[in-house]
Motif scaffolding. Sequence first.
Motif, PDB file in Angstrom:
ATOM      1  N   UNK A 283       0.826  -1.208   0.000  1.00 31.78           N
ATOM      2  CA  UNK A 283       0.000   0.000   0.000  1.00 31.78           C
ATOM      3  C   UNK A 283       0.860   1.258   0.000  1.00 31.78           C
ATOM      4  N   UNK A 284       1.815   1.343   0.924  1.00 31.63           N
ATOM      5  CA  UNK A 284       2.611   2.573   1.020  1.00 31.63           C
ATOM      6  C   UNK A 284       4.111   2.338   0.875  1.00 31.63           C
ATOM      7  N   UNK A 285       4.532   1.097   0.627  1.00 29.49           N
ATOM      8  CA  UNK A 285       5.947   0.810   0.415  1.00 29.49           C
ATOM      9  C   UNK A 285       6.785   0.748   1.670  1.00 29.49           C
ATOM     10  N   UNK A 286       6.165   0.827   2.848  1.00 30.20           N
ATOM     11  CA  UNK A 286       6.916   0.745   4.102  1.00 30.20           C
ATOM     12  C   UNK A 286       7.675  -0.575   4.173  1.00 30.20           C
ATOM     13  N   UNK A 287       8.949  -0.483   4.538  1.00 31.76           N
ATOM     14  CA  UNK A 287       9.814  -1.661   4.549  1.00 31.76           C
ATOM     15  C   UNK A 287      10.245  -1.991   5.973  1.00 31.76           C
ATOM     16  N   UNK A 288      10.131  -3.270   6.331  1.00 31.29           N
ATOM     17  CA  UNK A 288      10.614  -3.760   7.619  1.00 31.29           C
ATOM     18  C   UNK A 288      11.670  -4.827   7.362  1.00 31.29           C
ATOM     19  N   UNK A 289      12.781  -4.736   8.056  1.00 29.22           N
ATOM     20  CA  UNK A 289      13.863  -5.704   7.902  1.00 29.22           C
ATOM     21  C   UNK A 289      13.700  -6.794   8.950  1.00 29.22           C
ATOM     22  N   UNK A 290      13.509  -8.037   8.496  1.00 30.01           N
ATOM     23  CA  UNK A 290      13.408  -9.162   9.422  1.00 30.01           C
ATOM     24  C   UNK A 290      14.770  -9.780   9.688  1.00 30.01           C
ATOM     25  N   UNK A 291      15.596  -9.856   8.643  1.00 35.98           N
ATOM     26  CA  UNK A 291      16.969 -10.344   8.787  1.00 35.98           C
ATOM     27  C   UNK A 291      17.872  -9.373   8.040  1.00 35.98           C
ATOM     28  N   UNK A 292      18.824  -8.798   8.742  1.00 38.45           N
ATOM     29  CA  UNK A 292      19.709  -7.793   8.162  1.00 38.45           C
ATOM     30  C   UNK A 292      20.665  -8.417   7.147  1.00 38.45           C
ATOM     31  N   UNK A 293      21.333  -7.545   6.389  1.00 39.31           N
ATOM     32  CA  UNK A 293      22.404  -8.004   5.514  1.00 39.31           C
ATOM     33  C   UNK A 293      23.490  -8.687   6.338  1.00 39.31           C
ATOM     34  N   UNK A 294      24.116  -9.672   5.733  1.00 41.16           N
ATOM     35  CA  UNK A 294      25.169 -10.416   6.416  1.00 41.16           C
ATOM     36  C   UNK A 294      26.491 -10.178   5.700  1.00 41.16           C
ATOM     37  N   UNK A 295      27.575 -10.529   6.352  1.00 43.71           N
ATOM     38  CA  UNK A 295      28.902 -10.439   5.735  1.00 43.71           C
ATOM     39  C   UNK A 295      29.526 -11.824   5.710  1.00 43.71           C
ATOM     40  N   UNK A 296      30.219 -12.115   4.616  1.00 41.20           N
ATOM     41  CA  UNK A 296      30.904 -13.400   4.438  1.00 41.20           C
ATOM     42  C   UNK A 296      29.962 -14.579   4.669  1.00 41.20           C
ATOM     43  N   UNK A 297      28.736 -14.457   4.192  1.00 43.07           N
ATOM     44  CA  UNK A 297      27.753 -15.531   4.337  1.00 43.07           C
ATOM     45  C   UNK A 297      26.694 -15.356   3.259  1.00 43.07           C
ATOM     46  N   UNK A 298      25.835 -16.359   3.106  1.00 43.63           N
ATOM     47  CA  UNK A 298      24.843 -16.355   2.031  1.00 43.63           C
ATOM     48  C   UNK A 298      23.514 -15.721   2.409  1.00 43.63           C
ATOM     49  N   UNK A 299      23.264 -15.501   3.687  1.00 42.57           N
ATOM     50  CA  UNK A 299      21.995 -14.911   4.086  1.00 42.57           C
ATOM     51  C   UNK A 299      20.852 -15.911   4.022  1.00 42.57           C
ATOM     52  N   UNK A 300      19.653 -15.418   3.704  1.00 46.47           N
ATOM     53  CA  UNK A 300      18.435 -16.234   3.731  1.00 46.47           C
ATOM     54  C   UNK A 300      18.243 -16.921   2.380  1.00 46.47           C
ATOM     55  N   UNK A 301      18.242 -18.251   2.382  1.00 45.31           N
ATOM     56  CA  UNK A 301      18.056 -19.014   1.146  1.00 45.31           C
ATOM     57  C   UNK A 301      16.601 -19.397   0.936  1.00 45.31           C
ATOM     58  N   UNK A 302      15.859 -19.611   2.038  1.00 47.51           N
ATOM     59  CA  UNK A 302      14.460 -20.009   1.933  1.00 47.51           C
ATOM     60  C   UNK A 302      13.746 -19.642   3.218  1.00 47.51           C
ATOM     61  N   UNK A 303      12.443 -19.332   3.095  1.00 51.35           N
ATOM     62  CA  UNK A 303      11.633 -19.119   4.288  1.00 51.35           C
ATOM     63  C   UNK A 303      10.270 -19.769   4.095  1.00 51.35           C
ATOM     64  N   UNK A 304       9.627 -20.086   5.218  1.00 47.52           N
ATOM     65  CA  UNK A 304       8.337 -20.770   5.180  1.00 47.52           C
ATOM     66  C   UNK A 304       7.525 -20.351   6.398  1.00 47.52           C
ATOM     67  N   UNK A 305       6.222 -20.095   6.190  1.00 49.92           N
ATOM     68  CA  UNK A 305       5.335 -19.688   7.274  1.00 49.92           C
ATOM     69  C   UNK A 305       4.684 -20.906   7.920  1.00 49.92           C
ATOM     70  N   UNK A 306       4.228 -20.717   9.161  1.00 50.88           N
ATOM     71  CA  UNK A 306       3.328 -21.711   9.727  1.00 50.88           C
ATOM     72  C   UNK A 306       1.922 -21.448   9.205  1.00 50.88           C
ATOM     73  N   UNK A 307       0.959 -22.273   9.579  1.00 45.75           N
ATOM     74  CA  UNK A 307      -0.377 -22.214   8.979  1.00 45.75           C
ATOM     75  C   UNK A 307      -1.091 -20.902   9.259  1.00 45.75           C
ATOM     76  N   UNK A 308      -0.811 -20.259  10.388  1.00 49.08           N
ATOM     77  CA  UNK A 308      -1.475 -19.003  10.744  1.00 49.08           C
ATOM     78  C   UNK A 308      -0.642 -17.777  10.379  1.00 49.08           C
ATOM     79  N   UNK A 309       0.509 -17.989   9.783  1.00 48.34           N
ATOM     80  CA  UNK A 309       1.431 -16.912   9.405  1.00 48.34           C
ATOM     81  C   UNK A 309       1.821 -16.040  10.601  1.00 48.34           C
ATOM     82  N   UNK A 310       1.935 -16.665  11.754  1.00 49.02           N
ATOM     83  CA  UNK A 310       2.402 -15.954  12.938  1.00 49.02           C
ATOM     84  C   UNK A 310       3.885 -16.199  13.187  1.00 49.02           C
ATOM     85  N   UNK A 311       4.415 -17.231  12.555  1.00 45.82           N
ATOM     86  CA  UNK A 311       5.822 -17.578  12.706  1.00 45.82           C
ATOM     87  C   UNK A 311       6.419 -17.827  11.330  1.00 45.82           C
TER      88      UNK A 311
END
Length: 723
Positions: A283-311
């Motif tokens: 809606x407004x482009x607001x950005x929230x960082x869940x996992x910051x940039x990393x150094x000397x690593x690959x960062x986030x390769x995959x993510x998956x929600x639970x059924x209620x999208x609370x985790x």
Amino acid sequence: MKLPIVFFILAFLILGFQNCSDIGEIGLKSGSNSESSTADNGTGYGGKIGGTFYHYIPDYKCENQYSAFSKIEYYPSSNSIYYQSQENQCLSIDQQLSNSKLDFGNLQNKVLGYEEKIFESGNKNISTIPQKIVEIWCVDQWENPSLEILSYYDLKNKKAESEFYFPNSVKQTETNPARITSVQSVKLTSNAFDLIIDKSNKGLKPGTFIGQLNRLSFSSRDQKLQCRLGGYLDARLWPAKVINYENYVQAEWDPSVRKFYLSEGLSGLAPLAVNRLERISAIDGTKEILVENVTEANGVAKFQFDSLRKNIFLKAQLTGDKAYQLYHKDLSNMTSPLRLLNSKLVDFAQSIDNFFNISPQSDKIYYLDGSQEIGSDIESWLKMVDLKTGNITQINQDIFAADEEVRYFEVSYKYNKVIYSVGFVTIDLWVSDLQGKGRHKWDLSEVLGSEYKLSFGIKMNSQWQFKNDKYLALVATNSPQISKFLFIVLDLESEKVIFSKKLSEHAILFTNNDLPVIEVYSGVRTSDQIPSILFYNIENNSLGSVLETMNYFKNSLNASYMNYAKNQLSNLQNLLCSYEENLLIRIPLSNKKTLVLANSTVNNYNIYLYDSSENSCQLINKLALSQESVTYLKKNSSISLSVQPQIASISEDEKNILLNINGRIYLIPSEQLPPIEVYTALNDTPTINELGFITNEKVFFRGSLIKNYWNQIFIWDIPKLRH
């Protein structure tokens, strides 16, 4: 059915964004000025092009400051160097760039072109965005042009200025020409010239467009040009705006909160992917960082929600990690730290697998990793972590033969069982309860005999499908020849083989989410082949054709099954909304609604909305299609929906339909207003991962539409349309 004559009159279409912000009219035709002079060909080495060139996107920021998006250090006698900004570091990622990939002017040396971007000459250490940037660059031909046009846009004063370059260093400047945009076209007009560029009309080179120039003082008025666009006309801003400048590896749309989750980074440019995890409001482009940039690593390769999208659960390699680990984040508390779930992995070969299974109550998660051993040859074993206590349980048996590992697994929470495949070249099936107790091998020798075996390829080749928490379908082969195939269905509750049938061709399996069936595709060794499709019907334990299966479910007491089957039957029977037309494609939009394209004249198609619950057709629009688009739709019409790329989506109020035809995105109004080509992909092999409606007035589409394999999310506001 005939449409009112007003449908055909484009002049009555009012586009509400013609005069908004910086993408609209910025001057009056009568106010333009013209002057001629000897050309100043700009900076460079002794009049020859060279030095540093920048690509600017208005309002682009990195390191929380305005900056160029990318730059090229051009060296005439060797390869050049390309730099691109990332969110946390400006112009930091560099790679060598062959000069053969660059386009140059012959009459001026202020700009050069790379891919779809315009690069402007500048000092070596420019740290911000200039007030005036090049927005349009056109040539009459790329080799030895006799005409070049540079059009600048003043970001502060909101004015345009155009420079015409001719042979013999002749230059003409037009100040304050009118600049008007409409959907995908931009027009510059003054007392001396009109220039129209339409982004749906691609040029000779990738990322370029055909421009139409009319010089009012010349008898030969119309001239075709090859053009690049930048500034507020940049492909990342107009006509649809991207919300992620960097490539996303994975993106998920959450309609409940109207936000995108995406892991993104400079994959393909950087030595490592360096993917962070973000949540961005549509809606407004607001950005929230869940996992910051990393150094000397690959960062986030995959993510998956639970059924209620609370985790949210992550496969990630963070700073200091030696391997991909399994992490958890509580989405109800954005300030909460990431929680490591697996035993800390100390060797990259131990990394967790891409597939993990989260229980419906979000209290357990099953995953594969190699934490049980260290060395060069590490196999994956199956583990379960209790999310309440943090205790980790090994599910598979303790001792395997050399090189054997768990290849794949499924969890039946309803029947308290885990089933997993173990092996190297060929595999066995093992079963246990949810805690790994009662482990035993499932003996399939009676159905397999001496001829067939389950091979390790069932994980990679979609020859394993789990349905309704109970039924596991497999394809066995006469390994290693792989010339015979056996389709098997197992009942996990009774641990019995309930169905088997020999197939004449290689087969892969898909789960159909609309019916209690498993789709069996045979004859699909190459991407060009049209598969033969069978359906395993769980309700009557049979393998039948699509027609037989849909005839069965059209009488179902389940309304959803019944409507889906009726829709599919209308597709199979090529039911038309008019018997005078030829069907091109039917695209299901929901269990009840189907989009129908049919033609009565060559390449001119009527668009209908078919309602299976009422067995009715409504003519909503017309669309002219190229032969290339027709071929694309015909090819996809032969593919089942389980593997078909998403082609269309309908708004909640059913007033608009978004249609993808091979990277051309159309808005199809259902109220007899002309279709709008919203976006035309710039790259040669575009892909659309998903498209849909954010609200009834705002749409999104995501995929690689500017650069091959560079995935971005685009958002477009539907203009106010009226007769």
